[in-house]
Design a protein around this motif. Structure first.
Motif, PDB file in Angstrom:
ATOM      1  N   GLY A 173      33.831  41.504 -37.786  1.00 12.41           N
ATOM      2  CA  GLY A 173      33.484  42.457 -38.253  1.00 12.41           C
ATOM      3  C   GLY A 173      32.523  43.813 -37.538  1.00 12.41           C
ATOM      4  N   ASP A 174      32.150  44.962 -38.002  1.00 16.60           N
ATOM      5  CA  ASP A 174      31.564  45.892 -37.358  1.00 16.60           C
ATOM      6  C   ASP A 174      30.053  45.482 -36.916  1.00 16.60           C
ATOM      7  N   HIS A 175      29.497  44.676 -38.013  1.00 10.60           N
ATOM      8  CA  HIS A 175      28.039  44.359 -37.602  1.00 10.60           C
ATOM      9  C   HIS A 175      27.869  42.903 -37.667  1.00 10.60           C
ATOM     10  N   VAL A 176      28.960  42.101 -38.174  1.00 12.83           N
ATOM     11  CA  VAL A 176      28.648  40.716 -38.217  1.00 12.83           C
ATOM     12  C   VAL A 176      29.844  40.073 -37.590  1.00 12.83           C
ATOM     13  N   ARG A 177      29.622  38.807 -36.818  1.00  7.39           N
ATOM     14  CA  ARG A 177      30.611  37.953 -36.318  1.00  7.39           C
ATOM     15  C   ARG A 177      30.208  36.609 -36.678  1.00  7.39           C
ATOM     16  N   THR A 178      31.044  35.889 -36.913  1.00  8.71           N
ATOM     17  CA  THR A 178      30.668  34.429 -37.525  1.00  8.71           C
ATOM     18  C   THR A 178      31.999  33.359 -37.117  1.00  8.71           C
ATOM     19  N   SER A 179      31.669  32.431 -36.964  1.00  3.86           N
ATOM     20  CA  SER A 179      32.626  31.091 -36.946  1.00  3.86           C
ATOM     21  C   SER A 179      32.051  29.869 -37.654  1.00  3.86           C
ATOM     22  N   PHE A 180      32.911  29.160 -38.280  1.00  5.00           N
ATOM     23  CA  PHE A 180      32.289  27.828 -38.604  1.00  5.00           C
ATOM     24  C   PHE A 180      33.660  26.793 -38.830  1.00  5.00           C
ATOM     25  N   GLY A 181      33.455  25.478 -38.838  1.00  5.87           N
ATOM     26  CA  GLY A 181      34.387  24.630 -39.105  1.00  5.87           C
ATOM     27  C   GLY A 181      33.953  23.131 -38.758  1.00  5.87           C
ATOM     28  N   TRP A 182      34.905  22.219 -38.501  1.00  9.19           N
ATOM     29  CA  TRP A 182      34.652  20.935 -38.179  1.00  9.19           C
ATOM     30  C   TRP A 182      35.412  20.196 -37.127  1.00  9.19           C
ATOM     31  N   GLU A 211      22.607  42.332 -30.160  1.00 10.79           N
ATOM     32  CA  GLU A 211      23.582  41.149 -30.703  1.00 10.79           C
ATOM     33  C   GLU A 211      22.578  40.089 -30.656  1.00 10.79           C
ATOM     34  N   VAL A 212      22.333  39.376 -32.041  1.00 19.47           N
ATOM     35  CA  VAL A 212      21.466  38.387 -32.230  1.00 19.47           C
ATOM     36  C   VAL A 212      22.352  37.096 -32.813  1.00 19.47           C
ATOM     37  N   THR A 213      22.247  35.916 -32.330  1.00 21.97           N
ATOM     38  CA  THR A 213      23.265  34.937 -32.768  1.00 21.97           C
ATOM     39  C   THR A 213      22.409  33.606 -32.954  1.00 21.97           C
ATOM     40  N   ALA A 214      22.664  33.056 -33.929  1.00 23.23           N
ATOM     41  CA  ALA A 214      22.068  31.494 -34.296  1.00 23.23           C
ATOM     42  C   ALA A 214      23.285  30.785 -34.813  1.00 23.23           C
ATOM     43  N   GLY A 215      23.207  29.664 -34.261  1.00 19.74           N
ATOM     44  CA  GLY A 215      24.385  28.571 -34.668  1.00 19.74           C
ATOM     45  C   GLY A 215      23.587  27.176 -34.608  1.00 19.74           C
ATOM     46  N   ILE A 216      24.503  26.202 -35.440  1.00 26.80           N
ATOM     47  CA  ILE A 216      23.898  24.849 -35.415  1.00 26.80           C
ATOM     48  C   ILE A 216      25.208  23.843 -35.489  1.00 26.80           C
ATOM     49  N   ARG A 217      25.044  22.678 -34.919  1.00 23.48           N
ATOM     50  CA  ARG A 217      26.277  21.816 -35.271  1.00 23.48           C
ATOM     51  C   ARG A 217      25.278  20.439 -35.796  1.00 23.48           C
ATOM     52  N   ALA A 218      25.960  19.998 -36.974  1.00 21.83           N
ATOM     53  CA  ALA A 218      25.316  18.823 -37.473  1.00 21.83           C
ATOM     54  C   ALA A 218      26.627  17.536 -37.298  1.00 21.83           C
ATOM     55  N   LEU A 219      26.080  16.458 -36.664  1.00 22.84           N
ATOM     56  CA  LEU A 219      26.872  15.392 -36.532  1.00 22.84           C
ATOM     57  C   LEU A 219      26.700  14.095 -36.911  1.00 22.84           C
ATOM     58  N   ILE A 220      27.590  13.364 -36.976  1.00 24.33           N
ATOM     59  CA  ILE A 220      27.240  11.624 -37.462  1.00 24.33           C
ATOM     60  C   ILE A 220      28.278  11.019 -36.277  1.00 24.33           C
ATOM     61  N   GLU A 221      27.653   9.943 -35.849  1.00 23.63           N
ATOM     62  CA  GLU A 221      28.431   9.215 -34.762  1.00 23.63           C
ATOM     63  C   GLU A 221      28.154   7.831 -35.081  1.00 23.63           C
ATOM     64  N   GLN A 222      29.468   7.054 -34.947  1.00 23.64           N
ATOM     65  CA  GLN A 222      29.489   5.716 -35.131  1.00 23.64           C
ATOM     66  C   GLN A 222      30.125   5.072 -33.769  1.00 23.64           C
ATOM     67  N   ARG A 223      29.216   4.116 -33.184  1.00 24.72           N
ATOM     68  CA  ARG A 223      29.557   3.833 -32.090  1.00 24.72           C
ATOM     69  C   ARG A 223      29.373   2.279 -31.879  1.00 24.72           C
ATOM     70  N   TYR A 231      31.707  12.740 -36.133  1.00 24.32           N
ATOM     71  CA  TYR A 231      32.231  13.684 -37.079  1.00 24.32           C
ATOM     72  C   TYR A 231      31.254  14.922 -37.116  1.00 24.32           C
ATOM     73  N   SER A 232      31.719  16.086 -37.116  1.00 29.65           N
ATOM     74  CA  SER A 232      30.489  17.192 -37.195  1.00 29.65           C
ATOM     75  C   SER A 232      31.091  18.355 -37.872  1.00 29.65           C
ATOM     76  N   MET A 233      30.082  19.038 -38.073  1.00 25.71           N
ATOM     77  CA  MET A 233      30.336  20.461 -38.753  1.00 25.71           C
ATOM     78  C   MET A 233      29.314  21.611 -37.968  1.00 25.71           C
ATOM     79  N   PHE A 234      30.053  22.690 -37.695  1.00 27.41           N
ATOM     80  CA  PHE A 234      29.407  23.652 -36.850  1.00 27.41           C
ATOM     81  C   PHE A 234      29.544  24.886 -37.523  1.00 27.41           C
ATOM     82  N   GLY A 235      28.352  25.914 -37.188  1.00 26.89           N
ATOM     83  CA  GLY A 235      28.637  27.285 -37.628  1.00 26.89           C
ATOM     84  C   GLY A 235      27.774  28.206 -37.004  1.00 26.89           C
ATOM     85  N   GLU A 236      27.833  29.337 -36.815  1.00 25.62           N
ATOM     86  CA  GLU A 236      27.046  30.329 -36.129  1.00 25.62           C
ATOM     87  C   GLU A 236      27.304  31.535 -36.646  1.00 25.62           C
TER      88      GLU A 236
END
Length: 763
Positions: A360-369, A456-468, A441-446
C-alpha cells in the motif's frame, strides 16, 4: 603475487564513492547502470531500496567477466567465498562463517536457494549456474525471508523464466586440458503459455597428473545440466511456473596429495604429480573401481502467484529435490592402499511455503507459513590392507617404512613379514552411516511502515518448531593382525541407534531505511540468526549440541546517481555456542566418534567486525569500471572458557578480500563491437582448520582474469577468448582433510591457468 598496502588503499578509496560489480537487473529491460531490481525481500524493489546488505549478479554480467561456476563468482562478491573441493563437497562461506558439513545430522549455516526453495544440504547443494536470470547474495541473518538455515546469509539462484516469443542461444567452447563446453537455451511461447529448455555440458581432462597406472588424472570434469521450464499465465492475475532440473557429475578423483610421502618424481609436492592408486578392493567395498564422483540430482519446482486485488497477492512455492552421490577418494595421498574411503550421500527434501503480501501507500506486509522435510543419510565405507595400514600408521617394522624415497609402497610387504609368510594380503573393511530425518514447521510475518516517502521501518519475526531425529550404525570387525578394529574408536553397533528431540525458536529482524535524497539511501538493521541444535547420535553416546545463535548489527549507505552506483556497509556479529567442525585424531576423543571422522561441537563465544564496499563507475556508454572490497576482523573470543579454540580465526575466513576491473564494449561500425573485461581478485591468508595451524593454511592469493572478443550482426554472433589465473599462480584449495585425522594431512592444489575460446550465436 602480492599487493602493497598503498595499492590496496588506493583501490578502497576509489570504491567508497562508486563500489563494485554491483549486479544489473532482475529485469532484462534495465541497462548497465540502470536501477537494479531484486526480490530478496519477496517484493520487487530497487537494490538501493533494500535495507540489508545484498549483492546481485546477472547472467550477462557473469558472461562479461568470464564466470561460469559459483566458486568463480565468489571472487567478485565481498564477504562471500565458495570452496569447491568437489561438486559433492562445496564449502559456502559468508562473512567468514562456513557451511560445509556432510553429516546428515547437522544443519546448514548458509541457505542456498534455487528458485525459492532451500537446497542447503551440502551434498545435494551444488547447482550449475547456466541460463540464470540472476544470483542474489544476501548477507546477515534473514530468517523471515529465507528461513532458519540463513544463520549468516543466503545465496539465491533464480533461473531464467520462459517468455513470449521465439528466441535461443547456443555457445560452444574449447580450451586447454582438452576442455569442451556446449550450452544454450531455446524459448518458445505466447502471452498465455511459454516454455524454455536450457542445458550445459562441460568436460575437461584432469589438471593434476596421477602416476598410478590404474587410475585417471585428477580433477577431471564431466558435468551435465538440463532444465525445462513452463510458464502458464491464463489471466493477468495468475502466473504458474513449473521447473524441472537434472544435474549430473562424473568427475575424476580429488587430488589429496601428501607432503609426507614421495612419488617417483621426488618428495611429496602439492603442486606436482600425485600417485593415488586407490584400493585394490574398491569395487566390492567402496562401490566402484575408480577414484572420483558419481552424482545425480533431480529437482522439481512449482510456483504460483495470484494477484488478489487491492494490493494483495498470494504466492506458493513448492519443491522436491533428491540427490544420490558416491565419491571414492584416496585419503592418505600416496601409492599405498592405506586410507581408502568413499562417501555415499543420499537424500530427499520436500518444501512448501505460502505467503500473503500487501503493498500500500504507507504499509507493506507479508506473512505465511513454511513446511520443510528431509530424509538423508551419509555412508562412509573404509577399505585397506591390514599390513599396509598398521605399517603406515605405526611403523611396526622400522626398516620397512611406508613409502620409499622413490615412491614405492614398501608397506605392501608388511603382511608377509608380520605373518612370517603365512599371508601376503589381508583385506579389511568397515563402514559407518549417520542418518537424519528432520522436519521444520514455521510461521513468519513482517510489516513495513512508511509514514513519509523518505522513511521505511520494518519489523518481522519467524516462529518455528523443529523435530530432529538422528541415527547411527557402524560395522567395524576386528583385524586379524591387531585383534581390534583398525580405525581407533570404531565399533560395531547392534543395528541402527536412534535418538530424537524437538526444539522451538523465535527469530526477529528490524530494519530502517532513510532516503537522504533521490541518490543516497541510509539503512540500519538488527537481526537474529540460528543454527539448529545437533542431536548427536554416535555408536556409544547420545547428546545435544546446543543451538548456535548470532545477533547481527549493521548499517550503511547506498548510492545511485548518474555514472556512479555503489554501497558501503559496516557490521558487527556476536555468536553464542559457535559450532565448529573438526576431525577426530584421538581414539579417546570425548565425542565418541572414530578417528578420521568429522564432528561438530561448541567452541563457545565468537564475533565478527567488518565492512563491505562495492560499486561501479560508468563514465561513457562503452566503459565501466568496477571494484569491491571486504574486511573482517573475527574469530573465536580469546577467553579461557573457549579452551583450545580461544583466539582462533574462523576457517576459510580471509581478513581482506577485494576485486577490481573494467569492461570496454565499443562499437566499431557495421554492427561490430569489440569488448574486453580484465579483472584482478585478491584474498588474504586463510586457515583451513580450527584450531589454526600454520601448516594447514594458505597465504595471500592474487588472480588475474581476462575475457575479450568481438560481436557481429548487432550482437547475434560472438567470438571470445578467456584466461583465468593468467599468471598461473600456485595456491592451495584445501589442506588437512581426512588424512589429517591420521597425522597425514593432505593438500589440494587450486586451479592452474585455464584459457580457451567460445563461439556464441543468438536468435
Amino acid at each position: 603475487m602480492t599487493y602493497k598496502k598503498t595499492g590496496l588503499i588506493a583501490v578502497l578509496l576509489a570504491t567508497v564513492s562508486a563500489t563494485a560489480v554491483h549486479a544489473q537487473e532482475a529485469s532484462q529491460d534495465e541497462g548497465l547502470g540502470g536501477d537494479i531490481i531484486v526480490t530478496s525481500q519477496k517484493f520487487e524493489q530497487k537494490l538501493r531500496d533494500v535495507p540489508i546488505t545484498i549483492t546481485a549478479v546477472t547472467q550477462e554480467q557473469m558472461k562479461r567477466i568470464g564466470v561460469d561456476d559459483l566458486d568463480e563468482l565468489s571472487n567478485y562478491v565481498p564477504g562471500l567465498n565458495i570452496q569447491e573441493q568437489s561438486a559433492n563437497n562445496p564449502g559456502i562461506v559468508i562473512r567468514g562463517i562456513t557451511s560445509d558439513s556432510g553429516s546428515a545430522q547437522q544443519a546448514a549455516r548458509v541457505t542456498l536457494y534455487y528458485n525459492g526453495v532451500d537446497i542447503s544440504r551440502s551434498r545435494g547443494a551444488y547447482q550449475a549456474i547456466y541460463d540464470v536470470d540472476r544470483i542474489e547474495v544476501v548477507k546477515g541473518p534473514q530468517a523471515t525471508l529465507f528461513g532458519t538455515a540463513s544463520t549468516v546469509g543466503a545465496v539465491s539462484i533464480i533461473s531464467a523464466r520462459p517468455k513470449p516469443g521465439v528466441s535461443g542461444e547456443l555457445t560452444a567452447g574449447y580450451g586447454n586440458y582438452n576442455a569442451y563446453l556446449v550450452g544454450g537455451h531455446l524459448n518458445v511461447g505466447n502471452d498465455v503459455i511459454a516454455a524454455r529448455v536450457a542445458g550445459e555440458f562441460k568436460k575437461r581432462d584432469g589438471y593434476v597428473e596421477n602416476l598410478s597406472p590404474t587410475q585417471d588424472d585428477l580433477y577431471a570434469q564431466n558435468q551435465l545440466g538440463l532444465r525445462a521450464s513452463v510458464r502458464y499465465t491464463p489471466t493477468p492475475a495468475l502466473t504458474v511456473d513449473l521447473i524441472g532440473t537434472y544435474d549430473r557429475q562424473r568427475n575424476s578423483g580429488t587430488p589429496f596429495i601428501s607432503k609426507r610421502f614421495a612419488t617417483s618424481q621426488g618428495p611429496g609436492n602439492p603442486f606436482g604429480a600425485a600417485n593415488l592408486s586407490g584400493s585394490p578392493f574398491s569395487k566390492q567395498v567402496l562401490g566402484k573401481d575408480k577414484l572420483g564422483l558419481t552424482r545425480d540430482v533431480y529437482d522439481v519446482n512449482l510456483t504460483a502467484r495470484y494477484d488478489l486485488g487491492d494490493g494483495w497477492s498470494f504466492t506458493t512455492v513448492n519443491g522436491f529435490r533428491a540427490f544420490d552421490s558416491l565419491e571414492v577418494f584416496d585419503a592418505d595421498g600416496s601409492a599405498a592402499s592405506w586410507l581408502e574411503f568413499a562417501e555415499g550421500a543420499y537424500g530427499a527434501q520436500i518444501s512448501h511455503e505460502s505467503r500473503f503480501a500487501y503493498v500500500g501507500d504507507h504499509v507493506r506486509t507479508s506473512f505465511g507459513w513454511n513446511v520443510f522435510h528431509e530424509n538423508n543419510r551419509q555412508e562412509v565405507p573404509f577399505s585397506t590392507e591390514e599390513g599396509i595400514y598398521l605399517q603406515c600408521a605405526a611403523n611396526l617394522i622400522p626398516a620397512l617404512g611406508c613409502i620409499s624415497p622413490t615412491g614405492v609402497a614398501t608397506a605392501a610387504q608388511a603382511t608377509s613379514l608380520l605373518t612370517k609368510g603365512a599371508a601376503t594380503q589381508i583385506p579389511y573393511s568397515s563402514i559407518f552411516t549417520n542418518k537424519g530425518i528432520n522436519d521444520q514447521y514455521s510461521m513468519f510475518g513482517e510489516v513495513t511502515w512508511m509514514p513519509v516517502h523518505a522513511l521505511e521501518v520494518t519489523a518481522g519475526i519467524r516462529a518455528l518448531i523443529e523435530q530432529r531425529k538422528s541415527g547411527y550404525v557402524s560395522v567395524a570387525p576386528n583385524s586379524v593382525l591387531s585383534k581390534a578394529p583398525l580405525i581407533p574408536g570404531q565399533v560395531t553397533t547392534k543395528g541402527t541407534l536412534w535418538s530424537q528431540d524437538s526444539f522451538q525458536a523465535f527469530l526477529p529482524r528490524f530494519n530502517v531505511l532513510y532516503r537522504l535524497n533521490d541518490a543516497v539511501n541510509l539503512y540500519a538493521t538488527i537481526s537474529k540468526g540460528r543454527r539448529s541444535p545437533v542431536v548427536n547420535q554416535t555408536a556409544t553416546s547420545t547428546g545435544i549440541i546446543p543451538e548456535e545463535t548470532v545477533w547481527n548489527y549493521e548499517g550503511g549507505v547506498k548510492l545511485s546517481s548518474g555514472m556512479f552506483a555503489g554501497s558501503l556497509g559496516v557490521y558487527y556479529q556476536k555468536y553464542r555456542n559457535f559450532q565448529i567442525s573438526r576431525t577426530v585424531t584421538d581414539a579417546n576423543d570425548p565425542s565418541g566418534r572414530p578417528v578420521g571422522s568429522s564432528i561438530t561441537e561448541s567452541a563457545g563465544s565468537a564475533g565478527n567486525l567488518g565492512f563491505e564496499a562495492e560499486g561501479q563507475l560508468r563514465p561513457t556508454s562503452w566503459a565501466t569500471l568496477f571494484a569491491n572490497a571486504g574486511y573482517i576482523d573475527g574469530g573465536i573470543d580469546k577467553t579461557k572458557a573457549n579452551g583450545i579454540y580461544a583466539g582462533n580465526r574462523f576457517r576459510l575466513q580471509p581478513r581482506l578480500q577485494w576485486a577490481a576491473g573494467f569492461t570496454l564494449d565499443a562499437p566499431v561500425g557495421n554492427g561490430i563491437r569489440l569488448f574486453a573485461t580484465p579483472s584482478v581478485t585478491y584474498r588474504s591468508k586463510i586457515y583451513f582448520e580450527i584450531p589454526n595451524k600454520e601448516a594447514i593454511s594458505q597465504g595471500p592469493v592474487t588472480l588475474v582474469n581476462v575475457k575479450a572478443g568481438m560481436s557481429f550482426a548487432e550482437g547475434r554472433y560472438e567470438i571470445a577468448g578467456f584466461v583465468r589465473n593468467a599468471a598461473n599462480e600456485k595456491y592451495l584449495l584445501d589442506a588437512g582433510n581426512t588424512g589429517g585425522g591420521f597425522n597425514d594431512p593432505t593438500y589440494i592444489p587450486g586451479e592452474p591457468r585455464f584459457y580457451g575460446v567460445q563461439l556464441t550465436g543468438k536468435f
